[in-house]
Design an enzyme around this catalytic site. Sequence first.
Site, PDB file in Angstrom:
ATOM      1  NE  ARG A   1      -2.018  -1.623   3.595  1.00 22.60           N
ATOM      2  CZ  ARG A   1      -2.441  -1.748   4.853  1.00 22.60           C
ATOM      3  NH1 ARG A   1      -3.652  -1.290   5.180  1.00 22.60           N
ATOM      4  NH2 ARG A   1      -1.684  -2.310   5.771  1.00 22.60           N
TER       5      ARG A   1
ATOM      6  CE  LYS B   1       0.727  -2.123   9.599  1.00 26.23           C
ATOM      7  NZ  LYS B   1      -0.500  -2.332  10.427  1.00 26.23           N
TER       8      LYS B   1
ATOM      9  CE1 TYR C   1      -5.340   2.570  10.469  1.00 30.24           C
ATOM     10  CE2 TYR C   1      -4.328   2.093   8.354  1.00 30.24           C
ATOM     11  CZ  TYR C   1      -5.456   2.341   9.119  1.00 30.24           C
ATOM     12  OH  TYR C   1      -6.690   2.358   8.528  1.00 30.24           O
TER      13      TYR C   1
ATOM     14  CG  HIS D   1      -2.070  -0.660  15.237  1.00 25.19           C
ATOM     15  ND1 HIS D   1      -3.393  -0.649  15.621  1.00 25.19           N
ATOM     16  CD2 HIS D   1      -2.085  -0.632  13.879  1.00 25.19           C
ATOM     17  CE1 HIS D   1      -4.178  -0.635  14.556  1.00 25.19           C
ATOM     18  NE2 HIS D   1      -3.408  -0.608  13.485  1.00 25.19           N
TER      19      HIS D   1
ATOM     20  CD  GLU E   1      -3.394   3.304  15.538  1.00 27.36           C
ATOM     21  OE1 GLU E   1      -2.493   3.275  16.395  1.00 27.36           O
ATOM     22  OE2 GLU E   1      -3.193   3.643  14.352  1.00 27.36           O
TER      23      GLU E   1
ATOM     24  CG  ASP F   1      -3.653  -4.574  13.555  1.00 26.85           C
ATOM     25  OD1 ASP F   1      -4.500  -4.844  14.421  1.00 26.85           O
ATOM     26  OD2 ASP F   1      -3.925  -3.983  12.491  1.00 26.85           O
TER      27      ASP F   1
END
Length: 388
Positions: free
Chosen positions: A35, A94, A113, A115, A137, A289
Amino acid sequence: MLGRQALIMTSMTNAAAPAISTVGVPKEVKTAEHRVAMTPDGVREFARGGVSVFVEDGAGVGASITNEDYVAAGATIVPTAADAWSQEMVVKVKEPKAEEFQFLRPDLTLFTYLHLAAYPAVAEALLAAKTTSVAYETVQTPDGQLPLLAPMSEVAGRLAPQMGAHFLERHKGGRGVLMGGVPGVSPAKVVVLGAGNVGWSSAVIAAGMEAEVTVLDKNLERLRYVDQIHKGRISTLASNQGSIERTVMAADLVIGAVLVAGGRAPVVVSEDLVAQMKPRAVIVDVAVDQGGCIATTHETTHDEPVYEQHGVIHYAVGNMPGAVPHTSTYALTNATLPYQFDVAMHGALGAARRSSSIAHGLNTVNGSHTNTIVAESLGAIAVDALAD
């Protein structure tokens, strides 16, 4: 009346000089992650707002977006990751990997993102570098929705039954069960733990494959919604230890879809329960994740997506939407662009003062945690970055 995104895009041509004038788009380095964080349409909108976009050479190739596509939209192609990371703001898909920690610095705003509850080493690197970070997120609207998590949750949810069906095939290690069965033979029993965006999307696709689907959740209103939409085609159960044990032990495929915004996913299936599952049943833990909601799961990659434990096949890829990068890229950037633009126009703190949604998205500022749930999950204390 214009929606929020339309209002933002309309205001671009009338906006004052942006607080952040350059944005970098590096190539993703996570295993089999294809991506990219911005499309050519995004580049065009940023250019209208006076923001220059620098895209690493080949960053979009995996999502079927060429360098020429970006240049035509107004981007500058830069040869290395360091060039992309050297901009005032970096947008990614990511969390930064260890080899990218060298690019973190105090005058950088990172929007991706993160996480952090599942990746404490990333949190430590962001704090040590005093980088301002905004996590997709944890961006949260006043009604509790997670608009930047939702599109990837939908993609991961739709992928989960597809992956589960694949690994249920005997030559892939599974029980040799066809999801929809055939006349005279029962279909696969699919259990979905959680009825949020991931769980609901999983249940819809599994039901479309003609499996026998049961969704469990503690939120009875959410279960009522699923039942009303699908009119009994998908069974719903209130989630408790007894209902989880009974359904998981009978399942051919278990999909873990339990979410706590910003925090670590709660473990709802113990190792003892996994050991009592059918031999060669399959677990797809979409929550991996955020630490995973199955006790026996650990993160895997697209290159090596599964492993066996207690005779059960575990699929636990941490970036599932990366398997369909073209669809995922456009689904993600449709949602992220207005928020990215807000941050560019006003700076991370300025945008957070204007928008409670972006305020929730702030994870680290000047060496401190700024999101309470994330901080608590890491045993830390959050500060109020917006305090005068």
